[in-house]
Design an enzyme around this catalytic site. Sequence first.
Site, PDB file in Angstrom:
ATOM      1  N   THR A 185       0.873  -1.183   0.000  1.00  0.00           N
ATOM      2  CA  THR A 185       0.000   0.000   0.000  1.00  0.00           C
ATOM      3  C   THR A 185       0.904   1.226   0.000  1.00  0.00           C
ATOM      4  O   THR A 185       2.047   1.158   0.463  1.00  0.00           O
ATOM      5  CB  THR A 185      -0.894   0.052   1.246  1.00  0.00           C
ATOM      6  N   GLU A 330      -5.635  -3.221  -1.727  1.00  0.00           N
ATOM      7  CA  GLU A 330      -6.174  -4.456  -1.154  1.00  0.00           C
ATOM      8  C   GLU A 330      -7.254  -5.077  -2.032  1.00  0.00           C
ATOM      9  O   GLU A 330      -7.626  -6.226  -1.858  1.00  0.00           O
ATOM     10  CB  GLU A 330      -6.783  -4.169   0.228  1.00  0.00           C
ATOM     11  N   LYS A 435     -14.780  15.739  13.379  1.00  0.00           N
ATOM     12  CA  LYS A 435     -15.952  15.650  14.246  1.00  0.00           C
ATOM     13  C   LYS A 435     -16.088  16.962  14.999  1.00  0.00           C
ATOM     14  O   LYS A 435     -15.279  17.285  15.854  1.00  0.00           O
ATOM     15  CB  LYS A 435     -15.816  14.469  15.207  1.00  0.00           C
ATOM     16  N   TRP A 440     -20.399  14.915  12.210  1.00  0.00           N
ATOM     17  CA  TRP A 440     -19.373  14.734  11.199  1.00  0.00           C
ATOM     18  C   TRP A 440     -19.408  15.851  10.162  1.00  0.00           C
ATOM     19  O   TRP A 440     -20.466  16.238   9.700  1.00  0.00           O
ATOM     20  CB  TRP A 440     -19.572  13.420  10.435  1.00  0.00           C
TER      21      TRP A 440
HETATM   22  P1  ADP Z   1      -3.069   4.102   0.260  1.00  0.00           P
HETATM   23  O1  ADP Z   1      -4.085   3.438   1.144  1.00  0.00           O
HETATM   24  O2  ADP Z   1      -1.717   3.988   0.805  1.00  0.00           O
HETATM   25  O3  ADP Z   1      -3.442   5.511  -0.166  1.00  0.00           O
HETATM   26  P2  ADP Z   1      -4.241   2.928  -2.070  1.00  0.00           P
HETATM   27  O4  ADP Z   1      -3.844   3.475  -3.367  1.00  0.00           O
HETATM   28  O5  ADP Z   1      -4.521   1.509  -1.977  1.00  0.00           O
HETATM   29  O6  ADP Z   1      -3.082   3.306  -1.087  1.00  0.00           O
HETATM   30  O7  ADP Z   1      -5.464   3.791  -1.565  1.00  0.00           O
HETATM   31  C1  ADP Z   1      -6.771   3.338  -1.401  1.00  0.00           C
HETATM   32  C2  ADP Z   1      -7.590   4.441  -0.815  1.00  0.00           C
HETATM   33  O8  ADP Z   1      -7.627   5.571  -1.695  1.00  0.00           O
HETATM   34  C3  ADP Z   1      -9.039   4.115  -0.582  1.00  0.00           C
HETATM   35  O9  ADP Z   1      -9.211   3.383   0.607  1.00  0.00           O
HETATM   36  C4  ADP Z   1      -9.661   5.501  -0.530  1.00  0.00           C
HETATM   37  O10 ADP Z   1      -9.494   6.105   0.745  1.00  0.00           O
HETATM   38  C5  ADP Z   1      -8.845   6.268  -1.526  1.00  0.00           C
HETATM   39  N1  ADP Z   1      -9.570   6.323  -2.800  1.00  0.00           N
HETATM   40  C6  ADP Z   1      -9.369   5.576  -3.898  1.00  0.00           C
HETATM   41  N2  ADP Z   1     -10.202   5.927  -4.890  1.00  0.00           N
HETATM   42  C7  ADP Z   1     -10.978   6.928  -4.412  1.00  0.00           C
HETATM   43  C8  ADP Z   1     -12.065   7.712  -4.934  1.00  0.00           C
HETATM   44  N3  ADP Z   1     -12.502   7.547  -6.170  1.00  0.00           N
HETATM   45  N4  ADP Z   1     -12.610   8.639  -4.115  1.00  0.00           N
HETATM   46  C9  ADP Z   1     -12.176   8.817  -2.867  1.00  0.00           C
HETATM   47  N5  ADP Z   1     -11.176   8.110  -2.316  1.00  0.00           N
HETATM   48  C10 ADP Z   1     -10.579   7.178  -3.075  1.00  0.00           C
END
Ligand code: ADP
Length: 545
Positions: A185, A330, A435, A440
């Site tokens: 990640t 993931e 918060k 929220w």
């Molecule tokens: P990291 O968790 O290290 O940033 P990832 O690339 O796997 O690496 O990130 C996944 C996360 O990115 C998601 O859990 C979400 O929070 C965010 N994310 C991905 N696509 C979107 C989207 N279209 N809109 C908002 N958040 C997004």
Amino acid sequence: MMDYPLTISTVMRYGTTVFGDKEVVTCAGDEPARRRSYAAVGERAARLANALRSLGVDGDQRVATFMWNNAEHLEAYLAIPSMGAVLHTLNLRLSPEQVGYIATHAGDYAVIVDASLIPLFANVLPLAETIKHVIVSGPADAAALGALTGQGREVHSYEELLAGARDTFDWPDLDERSAAAMCYTSGTTGLPKGVAYSHRSSYLHSMAVCTANALGASEQDRIMPIVPQFHANAWGLPYAAMMSGADLVMPDRFMIPAAVVKLIETEKVTMGAGVPTIWQGMLAHLRAHGGDVSSLRTLVCGGSALPEAVMRAYADEFGITMTHAWGMTELSPLGSVAREPVGVTGEAVWPYRASQGRLICGVEGRLTGDDGQVLPSDGKAVGELECRGPWITASYYLDDAPEKFHDGWLRTGDVGTLDAEGFIRLTDRAKDVIKSGGEWISSMELENLIMAHPAVAEAAVIGVPDDRWGERPLAAVVLRPDAEATPDELRAYLADRIPRWQLPERWTFVDEVPKTSVGKFKKTTLRDQYAAGTLAVTKLGALPH
Ligand code: ADP
């Protein structure tokens, strides 16, 4: 039915024969682009597998890559999993310490490094002792190569290895549940964690990517993944291209907007894929300099929330429908794709297109509340999104992380709503929620609205401690070149659009929002800067009634 294993070798065999005439194009800057047919890629993948075997790669050893998006990286994507080893794509935007940590944690045995990245990787090697073979792709002089040598480590030329290897390989029968690739990640909110994709999960994910309700990749397409091959396998697009017969147009290291536009023009790209910052940069370039992007049928955008203002601008000014998608490392990574349901037209399309999208078949989702109880999927209840499915990780590599799983579901750490039609609307990451007085406030919604202001290029919103309300939003804003706006004006603009109590009173103007290695807003840095008092914050008084 036959119990036939779902493997990347099958995808490779299909793509490199049935679609042997299709091509991967690699941008070479001012030089003519490099072109290679899928048939040639298949032959070179066989040579690469023979070469790696001769270097001692066996079993499920990890072979890493430290490369741009290009033809050689595609060869590694095919050869390494298909020979039974595990492809580990290293993120070249991380610090040497982080790359060293990740390579050591994964136990990488060999690595393919792009010649242009030798100086960077030379700093990683002293921190990555498991690596015994460094294979350099691209021209490099002896002095540069010298920086890679070290005790117990051999340095090789990719092209020389391939030239000396047989052009056929006896691809083994593989267990579809064995590991094919791994990816860490990007660590936006913590230490990177390793996710191992199986052959089966990669195969099923690629099929899903190709379905029409997802990205609909087909033989008609020329796909340009700007999203790096080290970022969740370029969202699975290289395998989807092999499966569907789409051509690949790779940017290599030329990712500035001018180069990307030129690549679209000359290669007649039909589908681009990248994070919002890429398409925001290209939008600014197109507005300033123009460009022919008429070959595009869509720009896929994910990785963080795509501002609605950007989608509207592409549609109105350039006739391009963007496709917003949500996913995570993931999830291999595709989880949902935002397209309005049939029959929805006019202004009504935007709440759908700007959402995180509808879950694709194979990804089940549910929401849970603070104490883990399952909440209704009614488009109203707000909770943490949990997912399960055949391309969703069930664990992290050598890391138990029980807090990430819940009764067989992955906790995504994303917070929002889910409706009966399967649409996700995220409001925040769990670690970013604000918060205020027990209620929220969505940082994503605020960012989206602020970025719709004509003077604003970028905006990130974080929660900061507040004596009265516990926490309040702080908006960090990047203005467009030559544009002006005061905090008062920006707040007044928002006041027409959101409830008054959600309006930020703290504002700061910054040159750039800090970004992670894959171009996401790095809110942890903003929070640190605020705590250290290095942000020049204007605090507005109460709004007049
Ligand atoms: P990291 O968790 O290290 O940033 P990832 O690339 O796997 O690496 O990130 C996944 C996360 O990115 C998601 O859990 C979400 O929070 C965010 N994310 C991905 N696509 C979107 C989207 N279209 N809109 C908002 N958040 C997004």
